[in-house]
Structures are given as structure tokens and as C-alpha cells.
Design an enzyme around this catalytic site. Structure first.
Site, PDB file in Angstrom:
ATOM      1  N   ASP A 195       0.841  -1.202   0.000  1.00 21.81           N
ATOM      2  CA  ASP A 195       0.000   0.000   0.000  1.00 21.81           C
ATOM      3  C   ASP A 195       0.875   1.250   0.000  1.00 21.81           C
ATOM      4  O   ASP A 195       2.013   1.225   0.475  1.00 21.81           O
ATOM      5  CB  ASP A 195      -0.816   0.137   1.297  1.00 21.81           C
ATOM      6  N   LYS A 196       0.252   2.346  -0.397  1.00 24.96           N
ATOM      7  CA  LYS A 196       0.946   3.645  -0.377  1.00 24.96           C
ATOM      8  C   LYS A 196       1.535   3.915   1.016  1.00 24.96           C
ATOM      9  O   LYS A 196       2.661   4.375   1.153  1.00 24.96           O
ATOM     10  CB  LYS A 196      -0.066   4.727  -0.747  1.00 24.96           C
TER      11      LYS A 196
END
Ligand code: URA
Length: 235
Positions: A106-107
Site C-alpha cells: 500500500d501507499k
């Protein structure tokens, strides 16, 4: 090493220049084969014999790299904002086959991320059938229930909109709001969703290891990368 190929095909395969730009590269004497300048893009060469600007062809046998992914960048070729690919040399992004992440983080997850131009390698590491273990470290905003490791180990936890329960991860809990799960599959936002399911939202997440490869052994600051040996993941 790959078999012989046309010089113009080699230069574009490994991201040096387009086929159209080959003539200028060759006219400038930038490419040699066994020490002799190649002058014609149609000339066939063995990649092992070629130097470009005096250096061997980069990752001629395939590109296998570990990146310490920083927070805030996305594992995508196309989204707005900072991308993991912005951290890599531009030449890699012109390779064909192209360079992709092996799975995604994920970011807002940091840590060990692999990149490759080898689709078979990518599939081998991400295929649910292979169960390559991945170790994470998380911090939560509420204590993780003491019952969570046993609950996860039962292999019955169903996440919303999933059709099968999660494969049982091992979960070490060194502190009430911190843990180290080892996952054997890679579902979307899996660590965050599993911890949310037991009432402990994740506020910090880092991947520490993939199979035998441990981030701590690589000495990479966030944003740094290094080449790895793909045979580490054989079997
Ligand atoms: N699990 C998550 O929730 N996020 C990741 O990036 C990886 C695993």
C-alpha cells in the site's frame, strides 16, 4: 545469458535507446562487441560480448531488485502522486519486457518490495499456490486482543467480500499495540484488514522479509535498492 540478437533489438530490449536512435548510438562508437565498435544495428551480437559506453549490458539475464519502499509512494505505473518507479533509474523503465513490482505494498506501507522484468519469477513469488511467507511489522492504535494469534491460527477468519478464509498466519505480539505477522498469501490490504477485524486498526506497517530475503540484511535506506539473486527463491 540470452542468445544472440540484433544490436538495435538489444539496445531497445535493455532500455538504452529506441531502435530509431540506434544509428546515432552506433555512429558515436558507444557499442562494442568483443572490443570492436558495432556500426550496423542489424549486426547480431551475443549480449555477453557487448559493452555499452564501456560497461557490460545491465541486468542482461533479467532484472531482480529489492527496494526499501518509503511511505507515500504507490506501486503503480499510472497513478497521480509519487510512484515507486520514480525511485528507479529511467533506463529500467524503458526495458522491454518492462519492470514491475512483485505484488504490491500500500501507499502507506514501507519496506521490502521486489521488482523484476521476469514474468515467471513474478508469478512464482505471487502465486497463491506457492505460499511464499512474508513477514510484516505493525503498530496499532488499540491493543491487539491476546486471543488474536490463536484465532488467526485456526484458519477460519473470513474478511469482508472474500470467498475463502485467510490461510493461518503466525502472529508474534511483542507488545500490546505491536506485532509481527507472517503471511502465506497476499490478499488486498490483508494485514490491515485482519487487524481491523479484531478491533486493532493498523497505524504503521512495514514488510520485513519475503521468503529467505530480509530487509535488515540489505542495508537499504528508504528509497534505496540493490540487485538480488533470484535463485534465493528456488523451491
Ligand atoms: N497488508 C496490508 O494491509 N498492506 C500491505 O501493503 C501489505 C500487506
Amino acid at each position: 545469458m540470452p542468445p544472440e540478437m540484433r544490436t538495435d533489438a538489444l539496445l531497445s530490449r535493455y532500455g538504452y535507446c529506441s531502435r530509431r536512435e540506434t544509428a546515432a548510438w552506433l555512429a558515436a562508437g558507444r557499442v562494442t562487441c568483443k572490443g570492436i565498435a558495432v556500426r550496423n544495428g542489424k549486426e547480431k551480437v551475443e549480449p555477453a560480448d557487448v559493452l555499452v559506453d564501456g560497461a557490460p549490458v545491465e541486468f542482461a539475464d533479467g532484472l531482480y531488485v529489492a527496494l526499501n519502499k518509503p511511505l507515500g509512494c504507490t506501486c503503480s505505473h499510472r497513478e497521480d502522486g509519487e510512484l515507486v518507479y520514480d525511485l528507479l533509474p529511467e533506463r529500467w523503465l524503458r526495458r522491454n519486457p518492462g519492470v514491475n513490482t512483485v505484488g504490491r505494498l500500500d501507499k502507506e506501507t514501507s519496506g521490502l518490495l521486489l521488482l523484476t522484468d521476469d514474468g515467471t519469477f513474478e508469478h512464482r513469488l505471487t502465486s497463491p499456490k506457492k505460499h511464499v511467507p512474508k513477514v510484516y511489522r505493525f503498530v496499532t492504535s488499540a491493543p491487539v486482543p491476546e486471543s488474536a494469534p490463536a484465532l488467526f491460527a485456526e484458519g477460519t477468519l473470513m474478511l469482508e467480500s472474500e470467498k475463502t478464509p485467510c490461510l493461518p498466519p503466525e502472529l508474534a505480539l511483542p507488545a500490546p499495540c505491536a506485532g509481527e505477522p507472517t503471511l502465506h498469501e497476499g490478499r488486498y490490504h490483508q494485514v490491515r484488514r485482519m487487524l481491523a477485524a479484531v478491533g486493532a486498526p493498523v497505524i504503521e506497517l512495514e514488510r520485513l522479509a519475503i521468503g529467505p530475503l530480509r530487509l535488515a540484511d540489505l542495508n537499504l535506506a528508504p528509497g534505496e535498492w540493490c540487485a538480488i539473486d533470484p535463485h534465493l527463491f528456488d523451491n
